[in-house]
Scaffold this motif. Sequence first.
Motif, PDB file in Angstrom:
ATOM      1  N   GLY A   1     -10.346  66.304  20.527  1.00  0.00           N
ATOM      2  CA  GLY A   1     -10.289  67.715  20.142  1.00  0.00           C
ATOM      3  C   GLY A   1     -10.131  67.858  18.634  1.00  0.00           C
ATOM      4  N   ALA A   2      -9.201  67.078  18.064  1.00  0.00           N
ATOM      5  CA  ALA A   2      -8.986  67.097  16.610  1.00  0.00           C
ATOM      6  C   ALA A   2     -10.209  66.560  15.866  1.00  0.00           C
ATOM      7  CB  ALA A   2      -7.747  66.284  16.255  1.00  0.00           C
ATOM      8  N   VAL A   3     -10.809  65.500  16.389  1.00  0.00           N
ATOM      9  CA  VAL A   3     -12.013  64.948  15.760  1.00  0.00           C
ATOM     10  C   VAL A   3     -13.115  66.005  15.729  1.00  0.00           C
ATOM     11  CG1 VAL A   3     -13.889  63.254  16.051  1.00  0.00           C
ATOM     12  CG2 VAL A   3     -11.495  62.532  16.286  1.00  0.00           C
ATOM     13  N   ARG A   4     -13.304  66.688  16.826  1.00  0.00           N
ATOM     14  CA  ARG A   4     -14.356  67.705  16.910  1.00  0.00           C
ATOM     15  C   ARG A   4     -14.095  68.868  15.941  1.00  0.00           C
ATOM     16  NH1 ARG A   4     -16.799  68.132  22.549  1.00  0.00           N
ATOM     17  NH2 ARG A   4     -16.155  70.302  22.466  1.00  0.00           N
ATOM     18  N   ARG A   5     -12.843  69.279  15.825  1.00  0.00           N
ATOM     19  CA  ARG A   5     -12.520  70.363  14.888  1.00  0.00           C
ATOM     20  C   ARG A   5     -12.755  69.938  13.447  1.00  0.00           C
ATOM     21  NH1 ARG A   5      -8.701  70.853  18.906  1.00  0.00           N
ATOM     22  NH2 ARG A   5      -7.062  69.742  17.764  1.00  0.00           N
ATOM     23  N   LEU A   6     -12.334  68.723  13.091  1.00  0.00           N
ATOM     24  CA  LEU A   6     -12.564  68.231  11.728  1.00  0.00           C
ATOM     25  C   LEU A   6     -14.046  68.027  11.456  1.00  0.00           C
ATOM     26  CD1 LEU A   6      -9.679  65.645  11.238  1.00  0.00           C
ATOM     27  CD2 LEU A   6     -10.083  67.712   9.884  1.00  0.00           C
ATOM     28  N   ALA A   7     -14.765  67.551  12.436  1.00  0.00           N
ATOM     29  CA  ALA A   7     -16.207  67.352  12.268  1.00  0.00           C
ATOM     30  C   ALA A   7     -16.893  68.690  12.006  1.00  0.00           C
ATOM     31  CB  ALA A   7     -16.794  66.678  13.499  1.00  0.00           C
ATOM     32  N   ALA A   8     -16.507  69.720  12.724  1.00  0.00           N
ATOM     33  CA  ALA A   8     -17.089  71.051  12.510  1.00  0.00           C
ATOM     34  C   ALA A   8     -16.790  71.539  11.101  1.00  0.00           C
ATOM     35  CB  ALA A   8     -16.552  72.036  13.550  1.00  0.00           C
ATOM     36  N   LYS A   9     -15.573  71.291  10.638  1.00  0.00           N
ATOM     37  CA  LYS A   9     -15.176  71.686   9.270  1.00  0.00           C
ATOM     38  C   LYS A   9     -16.087  71.050   8.225  1.00  0.00           C
ATOM     39  CE  LYS A   9     -11.391  70.578   6.101  1.00  0.00           C
ATOM     40  NZ  LYS A   9     -10.059  69.966   6.017  1.00  0.00           N
ATOM     41  N   HIS A  10     -16.490  69.798   8.471  1.00  0.00           N
ATOM     42  CA  HIS A  10     -17.293  69.061   7.497  1.00  0.00           C
ATOM     43  C   HIS A  10     -18.783  69.023   7.842  1.00  0.00           C
ATOM     44  CE1 HIS A  10     -13.846  67.770   5.204  1.00  0.00           C
ATOM     45  NE2 HIS A  10     -13.246  67.364   6.318  1.00  0.00           N
ATOM     46  N   GLY A  11     -19.180  69.694   8.896  1.00  0.00           N
ATOM     47  CA  GLY A  11     -20.583  69.704   9.283  1.00  0.00           C
ATOM     48  C   GLY A  11     -21.098  68.358   9.772  1.00  0.00           C
ATOM     49  N   LEU A  12     -20.220  67.576  10.395  1.00  0.00           N
ATOM     50  CA  LEU A  12     -20.612  66.255  10.909  1.00  0.00           C
ATOM     51  C   LEU A  12     -20.818  66.316  12.423  1.00  0.00           C
ATOM     52  CD1 LEU A  12     -18.097  63.907   9.043  1.00  0.00           C
ATOM     53  CD2 LEU A  12     -20.484  64.340   8.472  1.00  0.00           C
TER      54      LEU A  12
END
Length: 125
Positions: free
Chosen positions: A95-106
């Motif tokens: 969940g945290a990985v997905r949120r951070l990825a969205a923040k960085h467009g990854l």
Amino acid sequence: KRLWGKFMLNVGINQTCMAFETNYGGVLAPGEAYDALIGAMKEVIGLSKKEGVGLSEEDMDFYINLIKTLSPESVPSMRQDGIARRYSEVEMFSGAVRRLAAKHGLMVPVNDMLYEKIKEIEAAY
């Protein structure tokens, strides 16, 4: 950096054992679970670079070697939760990985897959 390393380890080993309903030995054997373990950890490496931490594959190898020292029949806490039909820390990991990825467009397809598999397991409780 050390906290990110532990996060990378947990994202990889806890979720993979839970999603594939296996133990340390099963995750370390060549195959789909091992590929997911490595893929999930590499996605965290990419995020760590965006967050200014800069984990490397050398860091990942350190943690893989650490897993190899554990009893192959043992399982991490998240898999223990699955066995006991308890809800897991999936939101804290993929969940945290997905949120951070969205923040960085990854894109984080391995963590997306693990998240969905774990949510399906938990929905069947």
